[in-house]
Design a protein around this motif. Structure first.
Motif, PDB file in Angstrom:
ATOM      1  N   MET A 105       0.808  -1.214   0.000  1.00 53.80           N
ATOM      2  CA  MET A 105       0.000   0.000   0.000  1.00 53.80           C
ATOM      3  C   MET A 105       0.840   1.262   0.000  1.00 53.80           C
ATOM      4  N   LYS A 106       2.160   1.101   0.115  1.00 54.10           N
ATOM      5  CA  LYS A 106       3.038   2.265   0.118  1.00 54.10           C
ATOM      6  C   LYS A 106       3.106   2.861  -1.282  1.00 54.10           C
ATOM      7  N   LYS A 107       2.914   4.147  -1.383  1.00 51.15           N
ATOM      8  CA  LYS A 107       2.909   4.833  -2.667  1.00 51.15           C
ATOM      9  C   LYS A 107       4.217   5.589  -2.844  1.00 51.15           C
ATOM     10  N   LYS A 151       8.605   5.500  -7.725  1.00 56.67           N
ATOM     11  CA  LYS A 151       9.270   4.418  -8.448  1.00 56.67           C
ATOM     12  C   LYS A 151       8.541   3.085  -8.298  1.00 56.67           C
ATOM     13  N   GLY A 152       7.334   3.127  -7.792  1.00 52.19           N
ATOM     14  CA  GLY A 152       6.534   1.900  -7.709  1.00 52.19           C
ATOM     15  C   GLY A 152       6.945   0.986  -6.587  1.00 52.19           C
ATOM     16  N   GLU A 153       7.227   1.561  -5.382  1.00 55.41           N
ATOM     17  CA  GLU A 153       7.573   0.705  -4.247  1.00 55.41           C
ATOM     18  C   GLU A 153       6.425  -0.241  -3.902  1.00 55.41           C
ATOM     19  N   GLY A 154       5.188   0.241  -4.077  1.00 54.25           N
ATOM     20  CA  GLY A 154       4.059  -0.618  -3.769  1.00 54.25           C
ATOM     21  C   GLY A 154       3.998  -1.849  -4.652  1.00 54.25           C
ATOM     22  N   LEU A 155       4.476  -1.729  -5.885  1.00 53.96           N
ATOM     23  CA  LEU A 155       4.450  -2.878  -6.794  1.00 53.96           C
ATOM     24  C   LEU A 155       5.317  -4.015  -6.287  1.00 53.96           C
ATOM     25  N   LYS A 156       6.413  -3.680  -5.599  1.00 55.38           N
ATOM     26  CA  LYS A 156       7.294  -4.733  -5.084  1.00 55.38           C
ATOM     27  C   LYS A 156       6.591  -5.546  -4.008  1.00 55.38           C
ATOM     28  N   GLY A 157       5.844  -4.858  -3.139  1.00 57.03           N
ATOM     29  CA  GLY A 157       5.083  -5.590  -2.136  1.00 57.03           C
ATOM     30  C   GLY A 157       3.999  -6.447  -2.743  1.00 57.03           C
ATOM     31  N   VAL A 158       3.303  -5.918  -3.740  1.00 56.89           N
ATOM     32  CA  VAL A 158       2.264  -6.706  -4.426  1.00 56.89           C
ATOM     33  C   VAL A 158       2.886  -7.900  -5.132  1.00 56.89           C
TER      34      VAL A 158
END
Length: 525
Positions: A137-139, A142-149
């Protein structure tokens, strides 16, 4: 010594009679007797599965009691797991290193640590899953949230979830005679995991609305992976993927179509479901003449403001439909083909209704039309002569001298592309649906109307479709040949890019015609 052996055997007998034997498989209690549910990466395979068919649901009070008991048992198991070496590694140094990484490590290090904890035992690492969700959910730019997803998706499709839909706690066989405390723990976790996964879908949905096309593209790829590999929440996943056919970026809409085709290659039985969802997307705009509710008015206003997006949604939805591989082996496949044909002709009526001019002329001159369309053809010739007279005058855009381009040409070009894609889909679906269906008779008037009102290239495709139908339906012969005969004098034929297709159609039509006088008339013209 014999008395000592006798006393030992008596003690063992007393223990066996006083201690109840658990109904769990032996392997679940061999590793560590402290755990109610032993740590396992594949938590859904650790216990004996109990039948869920014809489940008797407990009362609300019993359900709350069992759920509270399961929660307390899981909390105790998590505490035991945290105090053992299984949770962090083989030594205390590993535990200290992992704690340091989680508190002060980089984003990649924390992702790796949390992923390792979840992979070791998901049931005992629910907090680690929550940590991955917080990172997702971190925005960031550079798309940090994509790494968690990505970490959650990789764990989910890599064995974190079973090959079935998850069940809520209330839907489990709670009153089964072989139910144990271990079952309660794993069912409680499954209930929590089902709700957790739904929250991940909400995160993905927000990523699909991101302003950056790259973020939307990656989120769409994650949804396609989840939909292809696991059945959980497949209806919501499919809805999210289908909706991206209307994305403002053409590359994303095209990629959504690609993912849908890959899905149908992996799961051919989902054709009817995919077609149903695409139909809901394409046909959700209100038609002309239909009564509109307040919600429809709001949608119509939205469509007016984003007409390009609606055009993209229709175009890429039809492209997706006309590329679906069909078959006539089963009735379900035939039903899919019939559903596609209904969608195509519904869109035809919607497009021709939006044009307005053709519909007005038909209502005004209905009395002049005969069954074979002769009156309509005479009006069409008059329109052609008027267009020739107005060539170079009214047809020139008024703002062209100032460098402003009229949007009429672009909109008509987009409409022609859409009609062409629809006709392609009809041609492909027709052999599998059968030309003897009663529904096809209802659509013939629409096809003939297209030959009179659409562009010449689209008219050729429509004529080709009518020709195919006329091979088995002699009732449309006279009307078809009259329309084809009139098209020979169309001034647009000289500049058409489909002259070879037109001559091929003409040749095939003359070969199948048994009326020699009509064939001679064609040759003479």
């Amino acid at each position: 010594s014999s008395e000592a052996q006798r006393s030992e055997s008596e003690q063992e007998t007393r223990l066996e009679t006083t201690t109840p034997q658990p109904a769990l498989p032996a392997k679940t209690n061999v590793h560590n007797g402290k755990f109610v549910f032993p740590p396992s990466p594949r938590w859904y395979e650790a216990l004996e599965s109990l039948p869920v068919a014809n489940v008797t649901h407990p009362s609300e009070h019993t359900l709350e009691t069992l759920m509270s008991r399961a929660s307390s048992l899981l909390d105790k198991d998590v505490s035991v797991y945290a105090s053992t070496s299984q949770s962090t590694g083989a030594s205390s140094s590993d535990a200290a290193f992992l704690s340091r990484v989680l508190s002060s490590g980089t984003l990649s290090d924390r992702l790796s640590a949390l992923t390792l904890m979840v992979q070791a035992s998901p049931v005992h690492n629910m907090r680690a899953l929550e940590g991955l969700k917080a990172l997702a959910m971190k925005k960031g730019g550079k798309g940090e949230g994509l790494k968690g997803v990505r970490a959650i998706v990789d764990w989910w499709i890599g064995g974190g979830a079973p090959e079935r839909k998850l069940r809520y706690f209330r839907d489990q066989p709670l009153l089964h005679e072989r139910r144990t405390d271990a079952h309660l723990v794993v069912w409680y976790f499954e209930d929590w995991l089902k709700k957790f996964f739904f929250s991940i879908l909400q995160v993905l949905e927000s990523l699909l609305m991101d302003q950056l096309p790259y973020i939307r593209m990656q989120a769409m790829a994650f949804i396609a992976q989840l939909l292809t590999n696991k059945p959980e929440q497949e209806q919501n996943l499919l809805r999210l993927l289908v909706n991206k056919l209307g994305d403002s970026e053409k590359s994303i809409a095209s990629k959504a179509s690609y993912h849908l085709h890959r899905l149908l290659q992996a799961h051919p039985n989902m054709k009817s479901v995919v077609v149903r969802d695409i139909s809901a997307l394409v046909l959700k705009a209100p038609f002309h003449g239909a009564p509109q509710s307040s919600g429809a008015k709001k949608l119509s206003t939205s469509n007016t403001q984003s007409g390009t997006t609606n055009t993209n949604a229709r175009y890429y939805s039809i492209l997706t439909c006309n590329q679906i591989v069909l078959s006539s082996k089963t009735q379900a496949e035939k039903d899919v083909a019939l559903k596609l044909i209904d969608i195509y002709f519904e869109l035809f009526r919607d497009i021709l209704g939006e044009s307005g001019s053709g519909k007005h002329d038909d209502n005004e001159n209905t009395a002049l039309d005969s069954h074979d369309g002769k009156g309509r053809e005479e009006r069409r010739k008059m329109k052609i002569r008027e267009n020739v007279k107005l060539k170079g005058k009214e047809r020139v855009p008024q703002n062209s001298a100032n460098g402003v381009v009229d949007g009429t040409d672009s909109s008509s070009s987009a409409e022609s592309k859409l009609i062409s894609a629809i006709l392609t889909g009809i041609n492909r679906a027709l052999p599998f649906a059968g030309t003897d269906s009663a529904k096809l008779d209802e659509h013939m008037d629409t096809l003939f109307r297209i030959t009179h009102e659409a562009s010449f290239n689209v008219s050729i495709q429509s004529l080709m479709l009518i020709q195919r139908v006329s091979e088995t339906k002699t009732s449309v012969h006279a009307r078809y040949f009259r329309t084809l005969y009139a098209s020979l004098q169309d001034h647009r034929l000289a500049t058409s890019s489909k002259q070879a297709m037109y001559l091929n159609l003409l040749f095939k039509s003359l070969k199948m015609d048994n009326n020699n006088a009509r064939v001679k008339a064609f040759v003479k013209r």
